[in-house]
Design a protein around this motif. Sequence first.
Motif, PDB file in Angstrom:
ATOM      1  N   THR A   8       0.933  -1.203  -0.279  1.00 10.00           N
ATOM      2  CA  THR A   8      -0.053   0.161   0.053  1.00 10.00           C
ATOM      3  C   THR A   8       1.174   1.240  -0.300  1.00 10.00           C
ATOM      4  O   THR A   8       1.870   1.113   0.284  1.00 10.00           O
ATOM      5  N   CYS A   9       0.680   1.959  -0.636  1.00  6.46           N
ATOM      6  CA  CYS A   9       1.200   3.416  -0.280  1.00  6.46           C
ATOM      7  C   CYS A   9      -0.184   4.558  -0.204  1.00  6.46           C
ATOM      8  O   CYS A   9      -1.048   4.446  -0.579  1.00  6.46           O
ATOM      9  N   MET A  10       0.288   4.946   0.846  1.00  8.93           N
ATOM     10  CA  MET A  10      -0.662   6.683   0.751  1.00  8.93           C
ATOM     11  C   MET A  10       0.106   8.282   1.129  1.00  8.93           C
ATOM     12  O   MET A  10       0.807   7.965   0.814  1.00  8.93           O
ATOM     13  N   ARG A  11      -0.715   8.930   0.229  1.00  8.40           N
ATOM     14  CA  ARG A  11      -0.214   9.988   0.195  1.00  8.40           C
ATOM     15  C   ARG A  11      -1.789  10.830   0.181  1.00  8.40           C
ATOM     16  O   ARG A  11      -2.530   9.994  -0.477  1.00  8.40           O
ATOM     17  N   GLU A  52     -11.174   5.158   0.361  1.00  4.89           N
ATOM     18  CA  GLU A  52      -9.937   6.036   1.255  1.00  4.89           C
ATOM     19  C   GLU A  52      -9.054   6.610   0.695  1.00  4.89           C
ATOM     20  O   GLU A  52      -8.346   6.208  -0.075  1.00  4.89           O
ATOM     21  N   PRO A  53      -9.539   7.946   0.495  1.00  4.89           N
ATOM     22  CA  PRO A  53      -8.553   8.483  -0.813  1.00  4.89           C
ATOM     23  C   PRO A  53      -7.346   8.784  -0.546  1.00  4.89           C
ATOM     24  O   PRO A  53      -6.330   9.072  -1.771  1.00  4.89           O
ATOM     25  N   THR A  54      -6.917   8.665   0.652  1.00  5.83           N
ATOM     26  CA  THR A  54      -5.588   8.984   0.542  1.00  5.83           C
ATOM     27  C   THR A  54      -4.727   7.430   0.145  1.00  5.83           C
ATOM     28  O   THR A  54      -3.543   7.360   0.263  1.00  5.83           O
ATOM     29  N   GLU A  55      -5.332   6.176   0.508  1.00  9.72           N
ATOM     30  CA  GLU A  55      -4.462   5.239  -0.507  1.00  9.72           C
ATOM     31  C   GLU A  55      -4.625   5.056  -1.725  1.00  9.72           C
ATOM     32  O   GLU A  55      -5.920   4.600  -1.710  1.00  9.72           O
ATOM     33  N   ASP A  94       3.847   7.049   1.580  1.00 10.66           N
ATOM     34  CA  ASP A  94       4.248   6.596   2.785  1.00 10.66           C
ATOM     35  C   ASP A  94       3.774   5.662   2.544  1.00 10.66           C
ATOM     36  O   ASP A  94       2.453   4.437   2.610  1.00 10.66           O
ATOM     37  N   TRP A  95       4.869   4.324   2.677  1.00 12.95           N
ATOM     38  CA  TRP A  95       4.883   3.014   1.652  1.00 12.95           C
ATOM     39  C   TRP A  95       4.712   2.273   2.663  1.00 12.95           C
ATOM     40  O   TRP A  95       5.039   1.996   3.776  1.00 12.95           O
ATOM     41  N   HIS A  96       4.139   0.628   2.818  1.00 12.34           N
ATOM     42  CA  HIS A  96       3.929  -0.333   3.752  1.00 12.34           C
ATOM     43  C   HIS A  96       3.490  -1.647   2.640  1.00 12.34           C
ATOM     44  O   HIS A  96       2.862  -2.149   2.097  1.00 12.34           O
ATOM     45  N   VAL A  97       4.779  -2.270   2.433  1.00 11.39           N
ATOM     46  CA  VAL A  97       5.204  -3.781   1.717  1.00 11.39           C
ATOM     47  C   VAL A  97       5.104  -4.433   2.803  1.00 11.39           C
ATOM     48  O   VAL A  97       5.831  -4.697   3.655  1.00 11.39           O
TER      49      VAL A  97
END
Length: 117
Positions: A8-11, A52-55, A94-97
């Motif tokens: 996922t990437c959030m921004r 989830e607009p920031t994802e 902002d990544w989470h892998v």
Amino acid sequence: MGISIYYTCMRNHNLTDIEKQEITAIIDQYNADFEMKDIGETFHVYDYDQDEPTEIFAGATKLPLSDNFEDTVHALFYWLTCLTDIRRRISNGDWHVHLDDTDAIWDEETGWQMPEN
């Protein structure tokens, strides 16, 4: 039961058209070059979720299960390389892998890596 890599990437703002085009080209190339299509999944990105607009980027890919554990490891590092190329096209995210419950580690020089232990 399989093992999957999740990403996922959030921004706080959506992907730009240029980012979308570059990411699509990267994914298309990696999927076309993936040598284990007969035993594993190709790279998958979820549809954008307005709730989830920031994802701005998310997905999961199941790694191949075979009698040869090296196939699974090879596919894992192949998709981590794909994710490295994608991450380098998305600025300020902002990544989470992670691989089920083990987080991948980001290194600016080498990209996504799994912890050594």
